[in-house]
Design an enzyme around this catalytic site. Structure first.
Site, PDB file in Angstrom:
ATOM      1  N   ARG A  90       0.835  -1.210   0.000  1.00 35.43           N
ATOM      2  CA  ARG A  90       0.000   0.000   0.000  1.00 35.43           C
ATOM      3  C   ARG A  90       0.869   1.260   0.000  1.00 35.43           C
ATOM      4  O   ARG A  90       0.558   2.248  -0.631  1.00 35.43           O
ATOM      5  CB  ARG A  90      -0.865  -0.016   1.263  1.00 35.43           C
ATOM      6  CG  ARG A  90      -2.018   0.956   1.276  1.00 35.43           C
ATOM      7  CD  ARG A  90      -2.792   0.923   2.598  1.00 35.43           C
ATOM      8  NE  ARG A  90      -2.825  -0.333   3.280  1.00 35.43           N
ATOM      9  CZ  ARG A  90      -3.824  -1.218   3.220  1.00 35.43           C
ATOM     10  NH1 ARG A  90      -4.895  -0.957   2.496  1.00 35.43           N
ATOM     11  NH2 ARG A  90      -3.764  -2.352   3.897  1.00 35.43           N
ATOM     12  N   TYR A  91       1.953   1.214   0.754  1.00 31.58           N
ATOM     13  CA  TYR A  91       2.868   2.365   0.867  1.00 31.58           C
ATOM     14  C   TYR A  91       4.171   1.996   0.150  1.00 31.58           C
ATOM     15  O   TYR A  91       4.550   0.823   0.147  1.00 31.58           O
ATOM     16  CB  TYR A  91       3.178   2.656   2.338  1.00 31.58           C
ATOM     17  CG  TYR A  91       1.977   2.806   3.232  1.00 31.58           C
ATOM     18  CD1 TYR A  91       1.316   4.028   3.358  1.00 31.58           C
ATOM     19  CD2 TYR A  91       1.507   1.733   3.979  1.00 31.58           C
ATOM     20  CE1 TYR A  91       0.219   4.161   4.200  1.00 31.58           C
ATOM     21  CE2 TYR A  91       0.416   1.858   4.815  1.00 31.58           C
ATOM     22  CZ  TYR A  91      -0.224   3.076   4.924  1.00 31.58           C
ATOM     23  OH  TYR A  91      -1.307   3.200   5.756  1.00 31.58           O
ATOM     24  N   ARG A 120       7.132  -0.124   2.295  1.00 35.10           N
ATOM     25  CA  ARG A 120       6.867  -1.284   3.145  1.00 35.10           C
ATOM     26  C   ARG A 120       5.764  -2.161   2.561  1.00 35.10           C
ATOM     27  O   ARG A 120       4.894  -1.666   1.845  1.00 35.10           O
ATOM     28  CB  ARG A 120       6.505  -0.861   4.568  1.00 35.10           C
ATOM     29  CG  ARG A 120       5.346   0.124   4.674  1.00 35.10           C
ATOM     30  CD  ARG A 120       5.539   0.967   5.932  1.00 35.10           C
ATOM     31  NE  ARG A 120       4.461   1.891   6.192  1.00 35.10           N
ATOM     32  CZ  ARG A 120       4.398   3.142   5.717  1.00 35.10           C
ATOM     33  NH1 ARG A 120       5.347   3.582   4.887  1.00 35.10           N
ATOM     34  NH2 ARG A 120       3.407   3.930   6.048  1.00 35.10           N
ATOM     35  N   CYS A 168      -5.249 -17.526  13.832  1.00 38.62           N
ATOM     36  CA  CYS A 168      -4.869 -16.743  15.030  1.00 38.62           C
ATOM     37  C   CYS A 168      -5.032 -17.625  16.262  1.00 38.62           C
ATOM     38  O   CYS A 168      -5.761 -18.620  16.225  1.00 38.62           O
ATOM     39  CB  CYS A 168      -5.778 -15.528  15.194  1.00 38.62           C
ATOM     40  SG  CYS A 168      -5.719 -14.399  13.803  1.00 38.62           S
ATOM     41  N   CYS A 183     -10.840 -12.297  17.539  1.00 36.26           N
ATOM     42  CA  CYS A 183     -11.399 -11.097  18.163  1.00 36.26           C
ATOM     43  C   CYS A 183     -12.731 -10.784  17.469  1.00 36.26           C
ATOM     44  O   CYS A 183     -12.805 -10.834  16.237  1.00 36.26           O
ATOM     45  CB  CYS A 183     -10.430  -9.932  17.991  1.00 36.26           C
ATOM     46  SG  CYS A 183      -8.741 -10.370  18.469  1.00 36.26           S
ATOM     47  N   CYS A 199     -12.521  -8.114  14.677  1.00 38.69           N
ATOM     48  CA  CYS A 199     -11.383  -8.235  13.752  1.00 38.69           C
ATOM     49  C   CYS A 199     -11.665  -7.564  12.403  1.00 38.69           C
ATOM     50  O   CYS A 199     -12.695  -7.800  11.782  1.00 38.69           O
ATOM     51  CB  CYS A 199     -11.069  -9.706  13.518  1.00 38.69           C
ATOM     52  SG  CYS A 199      -9.754  -9.929  12.314  1.00 38.69           S
ATOM     53  N   ARG A 204     -10.113  -8.249   9.744  1.00 40.01           N
ATOM     54  CA  ARG A 204      -9.988  -9.247   8.670  1.00 40.01           C
ATOM     55  C   ARG A 204     -10.855 -10.466   8.986  1.00 40.01           C
ATOM     56  O   ARG A 204     -10.530 -11.588   8.645  1.00 40.01           O
ATOM     57  CB  ARG A 204      -8.527  -9.667   8.490  1.00 40.01           C
ATOM     58  CG  ARG A 204      -7.636  -8.534   8.024  1.00 40.01           C
ATOM     59  CD  ARG A 204      -6.319  -9.025   7.391  1.00 40.01           C
ATOM     60  NE  ARG A 204      -5.578  -7.868   6.923  1.00 40.01           N
ATOM     61  CZ  ARG A 204      -4.423  -7.459   7.453  1.00 40.01           C
ATOM     62  NH1 ARG A 204      -3.883  -8.117   8.444  1.00 40.01           N
ATOM     63  NH2 ARG A 204      -3.820  -6.385   6.976  1.00 40.01           N
ATOM     64  N   ASP A 246     -12.411  -0.401  12.743  1.00 39.92           N
ATOM     65  CA  ASP A 246     -12.656  -0.459  11.300  1.00 39.92           C
ATOM     66  C   ASP A 246     -14.096  -0.883  11.015  1.00 39.92           C
ATOM     67  O   ASP A 246     -14.771  -1.461  11.864  1.00 39.92           O
ATOM     68  CB  ASP A 246     -11.679  -1.466  10.662  1.00 39.92           C
ATOM     69  CG  ASP A 246     -10.252  -0.968  10.724  1.00 39.92           C
ATOM     70  OD1 ASP A 246     -10.023   0.201  10.360  1.00 39.92           O
ATOM     71  OD2 ASP A 246      -9.369  -1.729  11.161  1.00 39.92           O
ATOM     72  N   ASP A 291      -7.749   3.815   9.604  1.00 39.19           N
ATOM     73  CA  ASP A 291      -7.463   3.239   8.285  1.00 39.19           C
ATOM     74  C   ASP A 291      -8.605   3.666   7.382  1.00 39.19           C
ATOM     75  O   ASP A 291      -9.758   3.248   7.590  1.00 39.19           O
ATOM     76  CB  ASP A 291      -7.399   1.711   8.370  1.00 39.19           C
ATOM     77  CG  ASP A 291      -5.967   1.218   8.342  1.00 39.19           C
ATOM     78  OD1 ASP A 291      -5.293   1.462   7.326  1.00 39.19           O
ATOM     79  OD2 ASP A 291      -5.542   0.620   9.335  1.00 39.19           O
ATOM     80  N   LYS A 310      -3.456   4.750   6.418  1.00 37.19           N
ATOM     81  CA  LYS A 310      -3.754   5.259   7.762  1.00 37.19           C
ATOM     82  C   LYS A 310      -3.545   6.760   7.823  1.00 37.19           C
ATOM     83  O   LYS A 310      -2.581   7.257   7.265  1.00 37.19           O
ATOM     84  CB  LYS A 310      -2.749   4.674   8.748  1.00 37.19           C
ATOM     85  CG  LYS A 310      -3.184   3.424   9.425  1.00 37.19           C
ATOM     86  CD  LYS A 310      -2.110   2.999  10.410  1.00 37.19           C
ATOM     87  CE  LYS A 310      -2.246   1.529  10.660  1.00 37.19           C
ATOM     88  NZ  LYS A 310      -2.015   0.720   9.439  1.00 37.19           N
TER      89      LYS A 310
HETATM   90  S1  SF4 Z   1      -7.610  -8.779  15.275  1.00 40.34           S
HETATM   91 FE1  SF4 Z   1      -8.054 -10.413  13.782  1.00 40.34          FE
HETATM   92  S2  SF4 Z   1      -6.041 -10.912  12.912  1.00 40.34           S
HETATM   93 FE2  SF4 Z   1      -5.666  -9.831  14.853  1.00 40.34          FE
HETATM   94  S3  SF4 Z   1      -5.523 -11.460  16.429  1.00 40.34           S
HETATM   95 FE3  SF4 Z   1      -7.657 -10.743  16.399  1.00 40.34          FE
HETATM   96  S4  SF4 Z   1      -8.673 -12.167  15.023  1.00 40.34           S
HETATM   97 FE4  SF4 Z   1      -6.486 -12.362  14.591  1.00 40.34          FE
END
Ligand code: SF4
Length: 350
Positions: free
Chosen positions: A92-93, A96, A105, A109, A112, A114, A274, A311, A318
């Site tokens: 994206r940048y 990096r 994972c 979460c 999340c 993603r 997000d 973001d 960002k």
């Molecule tokens: S935010 Fe998403 S990618 Fe990061 S640890 Fe939690 S579930 Fe995994």
């Protein structure tokens, strides 16, 4: 015989652990069919079942509220796809890239960004895809930093991490490798000496960026896990997500930042939530986030100040969105606000 506690992955595991509400059963089944669940023993042990608003439970225990998707929410909220020239790479940048090694994972979460991509069934990068990703990095001399992310790269074995680090070490123009992880808090037992050793590569700087959202996550075991990185010469930074009912008051947020600094971890980013599907119950307003940043500035050491960032949806990167303390007044020059909210003038340069 004692049975070792295991990661809770199914609704039935959550039932047995007393973490589900029978009245929400049908809704929770729909949530579980859509989004991955994992709560490690380390995180489960922190949940206070007598508190209906427990900040650890809010982060990991599925809720019927996840079935509410707002029109603004989207499957790829930060626009990774638009900047992904090949599997595993997000460029994206200019200087990096993200290198996404796995979509697995230790914990999943509920907020999340993603969440549509991560989960136990998601395919990891194949050997050929990893070869192509490394080749992409090697053939772009402008890439100064590689960010290992996912998923959580530190769920991979030390042997696999060592292999990736060795291949990055061989690329002259890559000077920094940054690792984004939740493992030191979610599953501290994974931070074995072999993993720490695998992350150290000659003549390159490795940084570990810890995702942590509440001071309670920094248990003794988590602190020892972080010590292993830092004592080995790997600096640590943090990233936290601003979450309604988890850390969205000045005392809780300040306590998290202080706990991090006490662990020798410099607070780096505070992310505004997000627009991931089904997460509006965990997002605050930007105005509230700015007010929290003002409160932090007034009450807590400069070391405890993360940068509040957003973001931009659609993949535009960002941007800092914290409060502004400086304004221009043509007749007087600058006006600058102090941490108590009083305004002062600063002369223009003559
Ligand atoms: S935010 Fe998403 S990618 Fe990061 S640890 Fe939690 S579930 Fe995994």
């Amino acid at each position: 015989m004692n049975v070792a506690p295991k990661t809770l992955r199914q609704l039935s595991d959550l039932d047995a652990a007393g973490l589900t509400d029978n009245e929400q059963r049908t809704a929770l089944e729909q949530v579980a069919a859509q989004y991955a669940i994992a709560i490690t023993p380390a995180m489960e042990s922190l949940i206070d079942r007598t508190d209906p608003n427990d900040p650890i439970a809010r982060q990991f225990v599925p809720s019927a509220a996840e079935l509410t998707t707002t029109p603004q929410e989207r499957a790829d909220p930060i626009g990774d796809d638009a900047h992904s020239p090949l599997p595993g790479i997000v460029h994206r940048y200019p200087d990096r890239v993200l290198l996404k090694l796995t979509h697995v994972c230790a914990v999943y979460c509920r907020f999340c960004f993603r969440r549509e991509m991560v989960g136990p069934g998601a395919e990891p990068l194949t050997a050929e895809q990893l070869d192509a990703a490394i080749e992409y990095i090697a053939s772009h001399p402008e890439i100064w930093e590689v960010i290992l992310t996912g998923g959580d790269p530190l769920v991979l074995s030390p042997r696999r991490i060592k292999d990736v680090m060795a291949r990055l070490a061989a690329i002259d123009h890559v000077k920094v490798v940054r690792v984004h992880t939740r493992v030191p808090v979610a599953e501290p037992s994974r931070t074995v000496p072999a993993l720490v050793k695998a992350l150290k590569i000659k003549r390159k700087a490795t940084y570990v960026v810890l995702h942590v959202n509440h001071a309670r996550e920094l248990t003794d075991a988590a602190r020892e896990a972080c010590d292993r990185f830092i004592d080995a010469g790997i600096p640590m930074l943090s990233q936290s997500v601003l979450l309604k009912g988890v850390n969205d008051d000045p005392q809780t947020l300040g306590a998290l930042m202080r706990a991090l600094v006490e662990c020798r971890i410099k607070p780096y980013y505070l992310h505004h939530g997000d627009l991931a599907p089904g997460t509006s119950h965990l997002r605050t307003s930007i105005e509230h986030g700015q007010a929290l940043m003002r409160a932090l500035r007034g009450r807590f050491s400069g070391l405890c100040q993360p940068e509040y960032v957003l973001d931009i949806p659609g993949g535009h990167g960002k941007s800092p969105i914290g409060p502004n303390y400086l304004s221009k007044n043509d007749s007087e020059g600058w006006r600058v606000e102090d941490f108590n909210g009083a305004s002062h003038c600063y002369p223009p340069k003559t």
